[in-house]
Every structure is written in C-alpha cells, then in structure tokens.
Design a protein around this motif. Structure first.
Motif, short mmCIF file in Angstrom:
data_model
loop_
_atom_site.label_atom_id
_atom_site.label_comp_id
_atom_site.label_asym_id
_atom_site.label_seq_id
_atom_site.Cartn_x
_atom_site.Cartn_y
_atom_site.Cartn_z
N ARG A 1 0.84 -1.19 0.00
CA ARG A 1 0.00 0.00 0.00
C ARG A 1 0.87 1.23 0.00
N HIS B 1 -1.01 7.90 1.95
CA HIS B 1 -1.90 8.95 1.46
C HIS B 1 -1.16 10.27 1.39
N ASP C 1 -5.23 2.14 7.19
CA ASP C 1 -5.67 1.59 5.91
C ASP C 1 -5.53 0.06 5.88
N GLU D 1 -1.29 6.31 9.13
CA GLU D 1 -2.03 6.19 7.88
C GLU D 1 -1.87 4.79 7.29
#
Length: 280
Positions: free
Chosen positions: A14, A17, A44, A40
């Motif tokens: 991932r 952001h 997620d 973050e």
C-alpha cells in the motif's frame, strides 16, 4: 519498548496517502510528526483486513505497546486490542488512557515480552500484530519476530516499526559528533558508542530479511521521521502552515529508498504467508 505511532492499495502493498488530514485528532499537533506515516499505513491496513475477513472488529495484538500510543487510537476505530508490555507502569498508564478515551472495554493490557509471548497470549489468535519498538531491545530479533508472526492468523497483517541505522548516523553528524556518526556507520548494530541508549538499529534490507525469514510477505517499507527529528521545534510551532507542510513532506519522502536510508525509523507492512513457520 513502547513506540510512538507514525501507508496501503489491495493486499499488503500500500502507499502513503498524500493528504494527512486523516491523522487522528488524538495524535495532533506535534505527536503527528512522529506518527502520521505509520498511522495512515496502519489504519488503511486494518480497514483492508476488516473487509477481507468480513468483520468490523478485528483482534489486534500490540507487542511492546506501552502506554497505548497506537493501541488506544486503534481501539477507537472499533477493534479489540491486547497490549503486551513488560512495564507495569506503562500498563497502568494504558488502562487510564483507554478509560479516558472511552475504550476501556476494548483494550486489555498484559505483562510480558516478545520472547515469552505465548505465556500470556494465544498463538494464531490475531488478525493483526503491531511490533513497534521491540526488535531493538530483544536478545534475538529473529526469534522475537517469529513469535510475533506466530500470533497471527493466516494472512494476518504485520506492522513492524524499528529504529533505522542511517538516521542515527545523520543525527550524530548534524549534532557535530562526527566520531560517533562514523561509529554508527560502521557498527553492525548501528550504535554510536557505549552511551547509546538503543541496543540495535536496522537497515530496510535487514528488516525485510527478518520479516521474510519469519514467514511474512513484505508489501511496503516506509521511512519514518525523515525530517521531523531534524527540524527545529520552534520553527514548526511558530511558522504558519509549517506543521502541515512538514507532514506532507514526510509522507512524500516515506516511500523513496534514498530517504528511507536516513530515516530515524523504518516501517514494514506485510502479510503472514500460509506456510509461515512457527516460532522457534
């Protein structure tokens, strides 16, 4: 052994952001500089794991979780937390913090450590495990991480945070301690001298190898606190917009290898393989 909380597409790989407004209010203002990137990533990853399992509330283990810097915000997302820490004082503070945040019913603290983990928690009983600020201090990092991974259910999520050796070199050099910087650069444990309070630091490659050896498929590595520990606090506190700008800079640099090499901490996000070995 506790650490400050400091990003993810489908599966374990991932990305951070670019916007940082989602950082928990409980982590602002200055604390967010140390926690934003990892928070973050973690938030997620937990959201993704919840979708995969079909359960809104996950069972999360926080090893070395201390006073709940991560555990309490994660519990506020609705998950069930078990925090393992060797310090009774830290666990007492955790209990108080959880009560103040209104999540005491979702946070359980138990005294223990990574090498004796299954004396106090269930093997294979967790959807996600946080191993933050632990490997620096255990006698055998490989064994400690094997235990941590063995606590995960199949395809469970590992969040691993550890001190970066390159960050120590840079920090000592910028402080004018050039001999100590050189010592940290050449020492296998990344220590700058006998007075160094951290027993061990890691490179990104070392953490990848440890995770792989413990049966984890690494999805992403991020540099944490690349700039935050080097920027004067007065500038961040007084310059309009400086805090948000620095948070965005940290997020942008976190995924770049060049900046990971000089980060104060390194964060590894991964997923337990089906054939992961049990702890030794």
């Amino acid at each position: 052994m506790s650490a400050d909380p400091r990003s993810p597409s489908e599966g374990p790989a991932r990305t951070v952001h670019r916007g940082v407004n989602a950082v928990s209010d409980s982590m602002r203002p200055r604390a967010s500089l140390r926690t934003a990137v990892v928070w973050e990533v973690l938030k997620d990853a937990l959201d993704q794991r919840a979708k995969e399992t079909g359960r809104d509330a996950l069972d999360v283990l926080d090893t070395g979780g201390g006073t709940g810097n991560f555990a309490v915000p994660v519990a506020k997302l609705g998950h069930r937390l078990t925090v393992v820490d060797p310090s009774p004082n830290a666990l007492f503070a955790l209990e108080r913090r959880a009560a103040e945040a209104g999540v005491a019913d979702r946070v359980r603290g138990v005294q223990g450590d990574a090498l004796g983990l299954f004396d106090v928690v269930e093997r294979g009983g967790y959807d996600a495990v946080l191993c933050h600020g632990v490997l620096e201090y255990v006698d055998d990092p490989a064994e400690g991480l094997h235990n941590v991974v063995a606590a995960l259910r199949p395809a469970g999520t590992l969040s691993l945070l550890a001190a970066g050796s390159g960050g120590a070199v840079l920090a000592r050099a910028l402080a004018g301690h050039f001999n100590e910087a050189r010592a940290a650069l050449t020492d296998p444990a990344g220590r700058w001298g006998e007075g160094d309070p951290v027993p061990r630091r890691f490179t990104a490659e070392q953490l990848r190898e440890l995770a792989d050896g413990a049966g984890v498929d690494v999805g992403a590595v991020h540099g944490v606190r690349v700039f935050a520990d080097l920027v004067p606090g007065a500038l961040v506190d007084t310059e309009p917009g400086a805090m948000e700008a620095l948070l965005k800079l940290e997020a942008a640099a976190a995924e770049l290898d060049a900046f990971q090499a000089v980060a104060t901490q390194l964060h590894v996000l991964g997923e337990k393989r089906a054939e992961a070995r049990a702890s030794r």
